[in-house]
Design a protein around this motif. Structure first.
Motif, mmCIF file in Angstrom:
data_model
loop_
_atom_site.group_PDB
_atom_site.id
_atom_site.type_symbol
_atom_site.label_atom_id
_atom_site.label_comp_id
_atom_site.label_asym_id
_atom_site.label_seq_id
_atom_site.Cartn_x
_atom_site.Cartn_y
_atom_site.Cartn_z
ATOM 1 N N ASP A 1 0.835 -1.208 0.000
ATOM 2 C CA ASP A 1 0.000 0.000 0.000
ATOM 3 C C ASP A 1 0.873 1.263 0.000
ATOM 4 O O ASP A 1 0.588 2.233 -0.717
ATOM 5 N N ARG A 2 1.922 1.244 0.787
ATOM 6 C CA ARG A 2 2.816 2.400 0.840
ATOM 7 C C ARG A 2 3.523 2.598 -0.492
ATOM 8 O O ARG A 2 3.695 3.723 -0.970
ATOM 9 N N MET A 3 3.955 1.551 -1.146
ATOM 10 C CA MET A 3 4.615 1.643 -2.445
ATOM 11 C C MET A 3 3.662 2.198 -3.506
ATOM 12 O O MET A 3 4.046 3.031 -4.326
ATOM 13 N N THR A 4 2.424 1.770 -3.455
ATOM 14 C CA THR A 4 1.429 2.246 -4.408
ATOM 15 C C THR A 4 1.167 3.743 -4.190
ATOM 16 O O THR A 4 1.086 4.513 -5.154
ATOM 17 N N ALA A 5 1.062 4.145 -2.937
ATOM 18 C CA ALA A 5 0.821 5.555 -2.619
ATOM 19 C C ALA A 5 2.006 6.415 -3.073
ATOM 20 O O ALA A 5 1.817 7.512 -3.622
ATOM 21 N N ALA A 6 3.215 5.923 -2.898
ATOM 22 C CA ALA A 6 4.398 6.669 -3.318
ATOM 23 C C ALA A 6 4.448 6.785 -4.834
ATOM 24 O O ALA A 6 4.764 7.846 -5.380
ATOM 25 N N ALA A 7 4.125 5.712 -5.540
ATOM 26 C CA ALA A 7 4.117 5.740 -6.998
ATOM 27 C C ALA A 7 3.049 6.699 -7.521
ATOM 28 O O ALA A 7 3.281 7.447 -8.477
ATOM 29 N N ASP A 8 1.887 6.689 -6.887
ATOM 30 C CA ASP A 8 0.818 7.619 -7.287
ATOM 31 C C ASP A 8 1.256 9.071 -7.058
ATOM 32 O O ASP A 8 1.026 9.943 -7.913
ATOM 33 N N ALA A 9 1.906 9.349 -5.934
ATOM 34 C CA ALA A 9 2.369 10.706 -5.635
ATOM 35 C C ALA A 9 3.420 11.136 -6.660
ATOM 36 O O ALA A 9 3.411 12.289 -7.124
ATOM 37 N N LYS A 10 4.281 10.213 -7.033
ATOM 38 C CA LYS A 10 5.311 10.521 -8.028
ATOM 39 C C LYS A 10 4.670 10.828 -9.381
ATOM 40 O O LYS A 10 5.064 11.778 -10.061
ATOM 41 N N GLN A 11 3.676 10.031 -9.772
ATOM 42 C CA GLN A 11 2.991 10.270 -11.044
ATOM 43 C C GLN A 11 2.258 11.619 -11.035
ATOM 44 O O GLN A 11 2.282 12.349 -12.028
ATOM 45 N N ARG A 12 1.627 11.967 -9.938
ATOM 46 C CA ARG A 12 0.938 13.266 -9.829
ATOM 47 C C ARG A 12 1.943 14.417 -9.932
ATOM 48 O O ARG A 12 1.692 15.415 -10.590
ATOM 49 N N ALA A 13 3.121 14.292 -9.281
ATOM 50 C CA ALA A 13 4.141 15.342 -9.343
ATOM 51 C C ALA A 13 4.677 15.494 -10.763
ATOM 52 O O ALA A 13 4.855 16.617 -11.254
ATOM 53 N N LEU A 14 4.906 14.384 -11.455
ATOM 54 C CA LEU A 14 5.375 14.442 -12.843
ATOM 55 C C LEU A 14 4.321 15.060 -13.758
ATOM 56 O O LEU A 14 4.649 15.859 -14.639
ATOM 57 N N ALA A 15 3.069 14.722 -13.544
ATOM 58 C CA ALA A 15 1.987 15.287 -14.357
ATOM 59 C C ALA A 15 1.890 16.793 -14.123
ATOM 60 O O ALA A 15 1.652 17.568 -15.063
ATOM 61 N N LYS A 16 2.089 17.200 -12.890
ATOM 62 C CA LYS A 16 2.038 18.632 -12.565
ATOM 63 C C LYS A 16 3.181 19.376 -13.259
ATOM 64 O O LYS A 16 3.004 20.465 -13.798
#
Length: 113
Positions: free
Chosen positions: A11-26
Motif C-alpha cells: 500500500d505504501r509503495m502504491t501511494a508513493a508511486a501515485d504521488a510521483k505520477q501526480r508530481a510528474l503530471a504537474k
C-alpha cells in the motif's frame, strides 16, 4: 466501527508511486518559459552584476583614496616631527660664520680703543 488499518508495504509503495505520477503530471503541465522572459531575466541579471561590479570598484577606489590620504598624513606628521627636531637642535655655525663673528668682535674692540 472499523479500527485503524496499518498500511502494508505494498500500500505504501502504491501511494508513493501515485504521488510521483501526480508530481510528474504537474511538472509536465507547466508551460515552457517564454524566450522573451528568459532574455529579460538575463538582461536584469547582467545589469545587476554590472551594478555590483561598479559598486565593488567604487568601494576599492574609496579604500585606496583613504589609504593614500592616511599615508600622506603620516608622511606630513613625520616631516613636521623632523622639522621640530631640527629646530630644537643648536645651530652649528660654519667656519665662515665663526670667522665673521671673530672679525666683528675684533673690529668692535679696535673701535673702542
Amino acid at each position: 466501527m472499523a479500527g485503524f488499518k496499518v498500511p502494508s508495504f505494498q500500500d505504501r509503495m502504491t501511494a508513493a508511486a501515485d504521488a510521483k505520477q501526480r508530481a510528474l503530471a504537474k511538472l509536465k503541465a507547466k508551460p515552457a518559459v517564454d524566450p522573451a522572459v528568459l532574455a529579460e531575466r538575463a538582461a536584469a541579471r547582467a545589469a545587476k552584476e554590472a551594478a555590483e561590479a561598479e559598486k565593488r570598484e567604487e568601494k576599492k577606489r574609496a579604500k585606496a583614496e583613504a589609504e593614500e590620504a592616511k599615508r600622506i598624513a603620516v608622511e606630513e606628521a613625520a616631516a613636521a616631527a623632523l622639522a621640530a627636531e631640527i629646530a630644537k637642535r643648536p645651530k652649528v655655525r660654519t667656519a665662515a660664520e665663526m670667522k665673521a663673528a671673530r672679525d666683528a668682535r675684533y673690529a668692535a674692540r679696535k673701535a673702542r680703543m
